[in-house]
Design a protein around this motif. Structure first.
Motif, mmCIF file in Angstrom:
data_model
loop_
_atom_site.group_PDB
_atom_site.id
_atom_site.type_symbol
_atom_site.label_atom_id
_atom_site.label_comp_id
_atom_site.label_asym_id
_atom_site.label_seq_id
_atom_site.Cartn_x
_atom_site.Cartn_y
_atom_site.Cartn_z
ATOM 1 N N ILE A 14 54.623 25.747 34.765
ATOM 2 C CA ILE A 14 53.673 26.851 34.945
ATOM 3 C C ILE A 14 52.638 26.749 33.833
ATOM 4 C CG2 ILE A 14 53.318 29.337 35.013
ATOM 5 C CD1 ILE A 14 56.078 29.717 36.002
ATOM 6 N N SER A 15 51.407 26.450 34.207
ATOM 7 C CA SER A 15 50.339 26.325 33.216
ATOM 8 C C SER A 15 49.263 27.364 33.473
ATOM 9 C CB SER A 15 49.720 24.921 33.286
ATOM 10 O OG SER A 15 49.044 24.744 34.517
ATOM 11 N N LEU A 16 48.445 27.618 32.463
ATOM 12 C CA LEU A 16 47.356 28.574 32.608
ATOM 13 C C LEU A 16 46.368 28.098 33.671
ATOM 14 C CD1 LEU A 16 45.891 31.128 31.712
ATOM 15 C CD2 LEU A 16 44.782 29.777 29.911
ATOM 16 N N ALA A 17 46.048 26.794 33.621
ATOM 17 C CA ALA A 17 45.121 26.258 34.627
ATOM 18 C C ALA A 17 45.696 26.409 36.029
ATOM 19 C CB ALA A 17 44.838 24.784 34.334
ATOM 20 N N GLY A 18 47.004 26.134 36.170
ATOM 21 C CA GLY A 18 47.638 26.267 37.471
ATOM 22 C C GLY A 18 47.638 27.695 37.977
ATOM 23 N N MET A 19 47.896 28.653 37.082
ATOM 24 C CA MET A 19 47.901 30.056 37.499
ATOM 25 C C MET A 19 46.515 30.519 37.917
ATOM 26 S SD MET A 19 50.623 32.131 35.134
ATOM 27 C CE MET A 19 49.994 31.598 33.547
ATOM 28 N N ILE A 20 45.489 30.100 37.173
ATOM 29 C CA ILE A 20 44.126 30.508 37.525
ATOM 30 C C ILE A 20 43.725 29.920 38.873
ATOM 31 C CG2 ILE A 20 41.699 30.295 36.883
ATOM 32 C CD1 ILE A 20 42.591 30.391 33.948
ATOM 33 N N ILE A 21 43.937 28.609 39.024
ATOM 34 C CA ILE A 21 43.599 27.950 40.296
ATOM 35 C C ILE A 21 44.432 28.540 41.430
ATOM 36 C CG2 ILE A 21 43.763 25.769 41.566
ATOM 37 C CD1 ILE A 21 43.079 24.353 38.926
ATOM 38 N N GLY A 22 45.738 28.759 41.176
ATOM 39 C CA GLY A 22 46.607 29.308 42.200
ATOM 40 C C GLY A 22 46.193 30.696 42.638
ATOM 41 N N CYS A 23 45.830 31.544 41.686
ATOM 42 C CA CYS A 23 45.440 32.922 42.031
ATOM 43 C C CYS A 23 44.116 32.955 42.793
ATOM 44 C CB CYS A 23 45.358 33.770 40.769
ATOM 45 S SG CYS A 23 46.966 34.182 40.043
ATOM 46 N N ILE A 24 43.157 32.142 42.366
ATOM 47 C CA ILE A 24 41.890 32.080 43.105
ATOM 48 C C ILE A 24 42.137 31.577 44.529
ATOM 49 C CG2 ILE A 24 39.640 30.945 43.245
ATOM 50 C CD1 ILE A 24 39.625 30.899 40.173
ATOM 51 N N GLY A 25 42.937 30.524 44.629
ATOM 52 C CA GLY A 25 43.269 30.009 45.958
ATOM 53 C C GLY A 25 44.042 31.008 46.785
ATOM 54 N N CYS A 26 44.925 31.779 46.140
ATOM 55 C CA CYS A 26 45.712 32.790 46.851
ATOM 56 C C CYS A 26 44.811 33.822 47.513
ATOM 57 C CB CYS A 26 46.684 33.461 45.879
ATOM 58 S SG CYS A 26 47.675 34.771 46.610
ATOM 59 N N VAL A 27 43.783 34.259 46.795
ATOM 60 C CA VAL A 27 42.844 35.233 47.363
ATOM 61 C C VAL A 27 42.185 34.660 48.616
ATOM 62 C CG1 VAL A 27 40.678 36.471 46.952
ATOM 63 C CG2 VAL A 27 42.409 36.357 45.143
ATOM 64 N N ILE A 28 41.729 33.421 48.522
ATOM 65 C CA ILE A 28 41.022 32.792 49.653
ATOM 66 C C ILE A 28 41.971 32.533 50.823
ATOM 67 C CG2 ILE A 28 39.739 30.748 50.382
ATOM 68 C CD1 ILE A 28 38.759 30.517 47.461
ATOM 69 N N ILE A 29 43.127 31.931 50.528
ATOM 70 C CA ILE A 29 44.071 31.567 51.592
ATOM 71 C C ILE A 29 44.640 32.812 52.264
ATOM 72 C CG2 ILE A 29 46.268 30.435 52.094
ATOM 73 C CD1 ILE A 29 43.996 28.510 51.491
ATOM 74 N N THR A 30 44.969 33.850 51.491
ATOM 75 C CA THR A 30 45.540 35.064 52.079
ATOM 76 C C THR A 30 44.540 35.756 52.986
ATOM 77 O OG1 THR A 30 46.965 35.371 50.140
ATOM 78 C CG2 THR A 30 46.638 37.272 51.581
ATOM 79 N N ALA A 31 43.309 35.900 52.501
ATOM 80 C CA ALA A 31 42.282 36.557 53.320
ATOM 81 C C ALA A 31 42.034 35.779 54.609
ATOM 82 C CB ALA A 31 40.991 36.693 52.515
ATOM 83 N N SER A 32 41.932 34.462 54.494
ATOM 84 C CA SER A 32 41.696 33.662 55.696
ATOM 85 C C SER A 32 42.907 33.666 56.621
ATOM 86 C CB SER A 32 41.325 32.228 55.314
ATOM 87 O OG SER A 32 42.373 31.584 54.636
ATOM 88 N N SER A 33 44.116 33.815 56.059
ATOM 89 C CA SER A 33 45.327 33.859 56.888
ATOM 90 C C SER A 33 45.371 35.126 57.732
ATOM 91 C CB SER A 33 46.576 33.769 56.006
ATOM 92 O OG SER A 33 46.687 32.501 55.396
ATOM 93 N N VAL A 34 44.948 36.249 57.165
ATOM 94 C CA VAL A 34 44.871 37.488 57.948
ATOM 95 C C VAL A 34 43.942 37.280 59.140
ATOM 96 C CG1 VAL A 34 44.120 39.896 57.937
ATOM 97 C CG2 VAL A 34 45.382 38.984 55.985
ATOM 98 N N TYR A 35 42.775 36.736 58.875
ATOM 99 C CA TYR A 35 41.797 36.502 59.932
ATOM 100 C C TYR A 35 42.338 35.538 60.984
ATOM 101 C CZ TYR A 35 37.248 35.410 62.050
ATOM 102 O OH TYR A 35 36.208 35.245 62.928
ATOM 103 N N THR A 36 42.952 34.448 60.524
ATOM 104 C CA THR A 36 43.487 33.449 61.450
ATOM 105 C C THR A 36 44.596 34.029 62.315
ATOM 106 O OG1 THR A 36 42.970 31.678 59.876
ATOM 107 C CG2 THR A 36 44.573 31.177 61.603
ATOM 108 N N ILE A 416 45.664 41.545 48.572
ATOM 109 C CA ILE A 416 44.533 40.932 49.283
ATOM 110 C C ILE A 416 44.704 41.061 50.796
ATOM 111 C CG2 ILE A 416 43.293 38.783 49.679
ATOM 112 C CD1 ILE A 416 42.915 40.058 46.901
ATOM 113 N N ALA A 417 45.934 40.888 51.297
ATOM 114 C CA ALA A 417 46.180 40.973 52.741
ATOM 115 C C ALA A 417 45.837 42.361 53.270
ATOM 116 C CB ALA A 417 47.638 40.635 53.050
ATOM 117 N N VAL A 418 46.255 43.387 52.549
ATOM 118 C CA VAL A 418 45.997 44.754 53.005
ATOM 119 C C VAL A 418 44.508 45.072 52.927
ATOM 120 C CG1 VAL A 418 46.444 47.186 52.535
ATOM 121 C CG2 VAL A 418 48.308 45.518 52.396
#
Length: 551
Positions: A14-36, A416-418
């Protein structure tokens, strides 16, 4: 359980870079998953997509550890199945005209309580269902193979982001500039929505699923639309409205039957074997917690979930006890299903608990939806967590680090999903959700029908029996059921994408390309098409909400 790990190992994974990238990606992937999930009535696993994206982005930052990549993709993808649990159930409330009976706070309570229970249950069963079982977890294994085999150089990254950009621009030109028609090749066939949806996302989904499975979906669509609706009404055997009700009932029955088929064929036999084995060794599913601190933390999470169910969801204490107990049972079923088949019929597990709660209590319709949604979130997250644990077991990622990553991504994804679901509702209104509408919401429609009443009970029962039989015979029952239930233009568009995959495979073989290399390239490009359009769809909805607030 929360498995043992050294602090140094956990810090490495678990790295700081990984958490930042993961959280940014989580926002994008979760929002797009709701839509999909709302748009297509299904939600492809995002694990391969997020694995490749995490690999590319971390290597761009100079990080080379596959275990760090794995934890990053776990954070990035964790919210996707939470999104699926919400999107597959909650819109049914709006379809029944009960929008005023549920608040965004209650939807948030469902997401958070389901997330907490999913994390607790998977912590308790990880060792039994990953380390000590022979379950394959095909999605998790495929993600591990992708990480181990792929160098993910510049070509992979460029291919991913180029396809996302192309799909996003295409969707914007179609939906914002209105320079492209949403439907092409339409034919005026009574009762049949014959057209090709002008959608890169739908083509990408068909490509990812493949010709074999989509072929069964097309067969279901042809039988339902041209056999019963058009054929039956044209011959005067049944009127158009009645025929459509029969088809909808049969389609819902097939989807529910396919889920029950997974339980009957894939879950219960192996679960019985595991229970017998544990009985012989006098070890239970929850007998391997690492210490009282783990047990205390998990107990507090369960207590918080109960508090949410009683105070925010306003369900009775008896219902809360049933939901907590059944969350553990259905999580085991979900782990077994995903491990055996790669399929997680989360809304079916939600329906099972919904029916149980309706039988033992006088819970109102909205409360039943909330119960189904909570269980769907729990099982959706559980399937994702257990699949990720399998990935970690293959490549050697610290399990505790993975569980922490799931907790971070799932809790962020819940919010993000809600927000995304409520934004789509605010932008388009309740009339946009349902069969033949902007957001087809097939699974939520099934839940709504179970609560409100089934148009044709004989066809529904026949569909259930047919779905069970098809699955037992090893055929893709859920795809056949989706073909029966979904508007025909969805199925036809996916078939075009699947046909493209068939042609692509033959061309790659003729050029002497390695199967793994060609598969990876195709998966990356198709995943980008799916992600690009769904992200733009969410952005358009959010801009509509903001414009409405400023007006």
């Amino acid at each position: 359980m929360l498995p043992e790990s050294s602090g140094a190992q956990a810090r490495t994974h678990i790295s700081l870079a990984g958490m930042i990238i993961g959280c940014i990606g989580c926002v994008i992937i979760t929002a797009s998953s709701v839509y999909t999930a709302l748009k297509m009535g299904s939600l492809p696993w995002p694990t391969i997509f997020t694995s490749i994206m995490s690999l590319v982005l971390l290597r761009a930052c100079g990080r080379r550890s596959l275990n760090e990549v794995n934890v990053t993709q776990i954070i990035m993808s964790a919210g996707s199945m939470v999104a699926g649990g919400i999107a597959f159930t909650i819109p049914g409330i709006w379809m029944l005209g009960l929008a005023d009976t549920v608040s965004p706070l209650q939807i948030m309570g469902v997401a958070l309580a389901g997330t907490l229970l999913g994390l607790v249950c998977t912590a308790l069963i990880r060792r039994r269902f990953v380390d000590e079982s022979d379950l394959e977890y095909p999605i998790g294994t495929a993600a591990a193979e992708t990480l181990l085999a792929s160098e993910a150089g510049g070509n992979t990254g460029r291919r991913l982001f180029v396809s996302m950009g192309l799909a996003g621009v295409y969707a914007a030109v179609r939906d914002v500039a209105h320079l492209l028609p949403p439907m092409i090749a339409t034919l005026p066939i009574p009762g049949v929505a014959f057209a090709i949806y002008n959608s890169p996302m739908m083509l990408g989904v068909g490509f990812l699923i493949g010709a074999s499975a989509v072929g069964f979906q097309l067969a279901g669509g042809l039988l339902a639309n041209f056999g019963l609706i058009w054929g039956g009404s044209t011959l005067g055997l049944v009127d158009l409205t009645t025929a459509q009700g029969m088809v909808a009932s049969a389609g819902m029955g097939l989807m529910m039957g396919s889920g029950l088929g997974v339980v009957i064929k894939d879950i219960l036999p192996k679960l019985a074997i595991q229970v017998r084995a544990h009985t012989k060794t006098q070890e239970g599913l929850v007998g391997d917690l690492t210490g009282r601190y783990d047990a205390g933390a998990l107990a507090l999470m369960v207590a918080l979930a109960v508090l949410i169910v009683v105070t925010i969801l306003r369900l009775s204490p008896i219902v809360a006890v049933v939901v907590i107990a059944m969350s553990f049972v259905t999580t085991i079923m979900s782990a077994q299903s995903v491990g055996q088949t790669g399929i997680d019929p989360m809304e079916i597990f939600g329906l099972i608990v919904l029916l149980l709660v309706a039988w033992i209590s006088d819970t109102a319709s909205t409360g039943l939806f909330l119960v189904a949604a909570l269980i769907a979130v729990t099982c959706g997250l559980a399937g994702d967590v257990m699949s990720d644990f399998k990935t970690g077991a293959v490549i050697g990622t610290d399990p505790r680090s993975m569980w922490y990553g799931q907790a971070i991504g799932a809790l962020l994804g819940s919010v993000i999903a809600v927000i995304t679901l409520c934004a789509l509702f605010a932008a388009y209104g309740p009339e946009a959700f349902g069969p033949g509408k902007l957001f087809v919401s097939a699974q939520a429609s099934v839940v709504a029908t179970m609560v409100s009443g089934i148009p044709s009970v004989p066809f529904f029962v026949g569909g259930i029996l047919g779905g069970i039989l098809l699955h037992v015979l090893g055929l893709p029952a859920i795809m056949f059921g989706l073909g029966v239930y979904l508007p025909f233009f969805f199925t036809l568009t996916m078939f075009v994408g699947a046909s493209a995959k068939f042609i692509y495979d033959r061309v790659m073989v003729s050029r002497g390309k390695a199967r793994r290399e060609s598969d990876e390239a195709g998966i990356v490009f198709a995943s980008g098409l799916l992600g690009g359009e769904s992200i733009v769809g969410v952005l358009i909805a959010l801009s509509s909400v903001i414009a409405g607030l400023l007006a």
